[in-house]
Write a protein that holds these residues in place. Structure first.
Motif, short mmCIF file in Angstrom:
data_model
loop_
_atom_site.label_atom_id
_atom_site.label_comp_id
_atom_site.label_asym_id
_atom_site.label_seq_id
_atom_site.Cartn_x
_atom_site.Cartn_y
_atom_site.Cartn_z
N TYR A 33 0.83 -1.20 0.00
CA TYR A 33 0.00 0.00 0.00
C TYR A 33 0.86 1.25 0.00
O TYR A 33 1.93 1.27 0.60
CB TYR A 33 -0.86 0.05 1.28
N TYR A 35 0.32 5.17 1.35
CA TYR A 35 -0.50 6.14 2.06
C TYR A 35 0.21 7.48 2.04
O TYR A 35 1.43 7.56 2.04
CB TYR A 35 -0.69 5.73 3.53
N GLN A 37 0.34 11.09 4.30
CA GLN A 37 -0.06 11.66 5.58
C GLN A 37 0.45 13.09 5.71
O GLN A 37 1.66 13.32 5.71
CB GLN A 37 0.45 10.81 6.75
N PRO A 43 -3.36 8.92 8.05
CA PRO A 43 -2.90 8.43 6.74
C PRO A 43 -4.09 8.29 5.79
O PRO A 43 -5.15 7.82 6.17
CB PRO A 43 -2.30 7.06 7.06
N LEU A 45 -5.30 6.60 2.20
CA LEU A 45 -4.95 5.57 1.24
C LEU A 45 -4.83 6.16 -0.17
O LEU A 45 -5.70 6.92 -0.60
CB LEU A 45 -6.00 4.46 1.26
N LEU A 88 4.26 13.20 4.37
CA LEU A 88 4.95 11.94 4.68
C LEU A 88 4.28 10.84 3.86
O LEU A 88 3.07 10.67 3.94
CB LEU A 88 4.83 11.63 6.18
N LEU A 90 3.88 6.98 3.23
CA LEU A 90 4.06 5.73 3.96
C LEU A 90 3.75 4.55 3.07
O LEU A 90 2.73 4.54 2.37
CB LEU A 90 3.14 5.70 5.17
N TRP A 102 -4.26 -7.72 8.00
CA TRP A 102 -3.72 -6.52 8.64
C TRP A 102 -3.30 -6.78 10.08
O TRP A 102 -2.65 -5.93 10.68
CB TRP A 102 -4.75 -5.38 8.60
N GLU A 104 -1.08 -8.61 10.87
CA GLU A 104 0.38 -8.66 10.78
C GLU A 104 0.86 -7.72 9.70
O GLU A 104 1.67 -8.08 8.84
CB GLU A 104 0.85 -10.09 10.51
N ALA A 105 0.33 -6.52 9.72
CA ALA A 105 0.75 -5.51 8.75
C ALA A 105 1.84 -4.64 9.35
O ALA A 105 1.92 -4.46 10.56
CB ALA A 105 -0.46 -4.64 8.36
N PHE A 107 4.13 -0.91 8.67
CA PHE A 107 4.41 0.31 7.93
C PHE A 107 5.91 0.52 7.84
O PHE A 107 6.65 0.19 8.77
CB PHE A 107 3.80 1.52 8.65
N GLY A 108 6.34 1.09 6.73
CA GLY A 108 7.70 1.58 6.65
C GLY A 108 7.83 2.89 7.42
O GLY A 108 6.83 3.44 7.90
N GLN A 109 9.05 3.38 7.54
CA GLN A 109 9.30 4.60 8.30
C GLN A 109 8.92 5.85 7.54
O GLN A 109 8.92 6.94 8.09
CB GLN A 109 10.77 4.66 8.73
N ARG A 112 9.78 11.56 3.90
CA ARG A 112 9.31 12.94 4.11
C ARG A 112 9.60 13.71 2.83
O ARG A 112 10.76 13.95 2.51
CB ARG A 112 10.05 13.55 5.29
N PHE B 34 -8.71 -1.81 14.49
CA PHE B 34 -7.29 -1.78 14.84
C PHE B 34 -6.97 -0.49 15.58
O PHE B 34 -7.55 0.57 15.29
CB PHE B 34 -6.44 -1.86 13.57
N TYR B 36 -3.58 1.88 16.36
CA TYR B 36 -2.19 2.14 16.06
C TYR B 36 -1.68 3.27 16.96
O TYR B 36 -2.44 4.19 17.31
CB TYR B 36 -2.01 2.58 14.59
N SER B 43 6.26 6.37 11.86
CA SER B 43 5.17 5.67 11.20
C SER B 43 4.26 5.00 12.23
O SER B 43 4.66 4.78 13.37
CB SER B 43 5.75 4.62 10.25
N PRO B 44 3.03 4.71 11.84
CA PRO B 44 2.11 4.04 12.77
C PRO B 44 2.59 2.63 13.11
O PRO B 44 3.16 1.93 12.28
CB PRO B 44 0.79 3.99 11.97
N LEU B 46 1.19 -0.96 15.01
CA LEU B 46 0.00 -1.66 15.47
C LEU B 46 0.12 -2.02 16.95
O LEU B 46 1.11 -2.60 17.38
CB LEU B 46 -0.22 -2.93 14.64
N MET B 96 -8.56 -0.19 4.47
CA MET B 96 -8.29 0.29 5.82
C MET B 96 -8.49 1.80 5.87
O MET B 96 -7.88 2.52 5.09
CB MET B 96 -6.85 -0.05 6.20
N PHE B 98 -8.51 5.21 8.45
CA PHE B 98 -8.00 5.68 9.73
C PHE B 98 -8.82 6.87 10.24
O PHE B 98 -9.26 7.71 9.45
CB PHE B 98 -6.55 6.13 9.58
#
Lengths: 116, 108
Positions: A33, A35, A37, A43, A45, A88, A90, A102, A104-105, A107-109, A112, B34, B36, B43-44, B46, B96, B98
């Motif tokens: 995905y 996102y 932000q 965030p 989508l 940002l 993501l 989700w 076990e989802a 996010f990357g850092q 920016r 969920f 977060y 980053s978010p 979980l 998803m 938020f």
């Protein structure tokens, strides 16, 4: 390896530039995905890839172009951006494009991005 | 338009207290929920997920879901200064979504 790696961490680009954001995961996740932000906002989508196919495009302007070369990589190509695109960005991945995936989802850092 | 609503806060609690974060959602078909945590500039991450009505506990965190009222909450017991962050509620219904997040400050 439970990581989603995004590069670069920071990017400053002019409105006439072309750049790409990269995202990589090696968890065997089949959904990835993008996102966006903005500060103090949730965030939003942009795109969903499921099994390397674009499944959702949330009416994102064509100056953003996603690409999924393989199951581990996701790119976001940027061209002719506007200052309001500064945010940002993501990347996230999940086991699959379903609610239970989700759990076990990750996010990357984030990257920016500043458009000048 | 599917809505996920949270009180933006800020919510301030003293160290050791219980922090209560609330979220409502508009789509009755929503299946999974969920929470977060997002530190400033990060980053978010979980914290918990819940699928069924009732409570789900994990350490100091308890998620509560009431589908009839379209309401989900997160309780943080024994709040620590390190819990200070923005907490995002997210709801799954084909994708998803938020909420805007609640900013929590835990004061020593």
């Amino acid at each position: 390896d439970t990581e989603v790696t995004q590069t670069p961490k920071h990017l400053v680009m002019g409105m006439t530039n072309k750049k790409s954001l990269k995202c990589e995961q090696h968890m065997g996740h089949r959904a990835m995905y993008w996102y966006k932000q903005k500060a103090k906002k949730p965030p939003e989508l942009m795109f969903v890839y499921s099994y390397e196919k674009l499944s959702i495009n949330e009416s994102v302007p064509s100056r953003f172009s996603p690409e999924c070369p393989n199951s581990s990589l996701l790119n976001l190509h940027l061209h002719a951006l506007q200052p309001e695109d500064s945010a940002l960005y993501l990347c996230a991945s999940s086991q699959d494009w379903a609610s239970r995936g989700w759990a076990e989802a990750f996010f990357g850092q984030g990257t920016r991005l500043t458009v000048v | 338009q599917k809505e996920v609503e949270q009180n933006s806060g800020p919510l301030s609690v003293p160290e050791g207290a219980i922090a209560s974060l609330n979220c409502t959602y508009s789509d009755r078909g929503s299946q999974s929920f969920f929470w977060y945590r997002q530190y400033s500039g990060k980053s978010p991450e979980l914290i918990m997920f819940i699928y069924s009505n009732g409570d789900k506990e994990d350490g100091r965190f308890t998620a509560q879901l009431n589908k009839a009222s379209q309401y989900v909450s997160l309780l943080i017991r024994d709040s620590q200064p390190s819990d200070s962050a923005t907490y995002l509620c997210a709801v799954w219904d084909n994708d998803m979504r938020f909420g805007a997040g609640t900013r929590l400050t835990v004061k020593p």
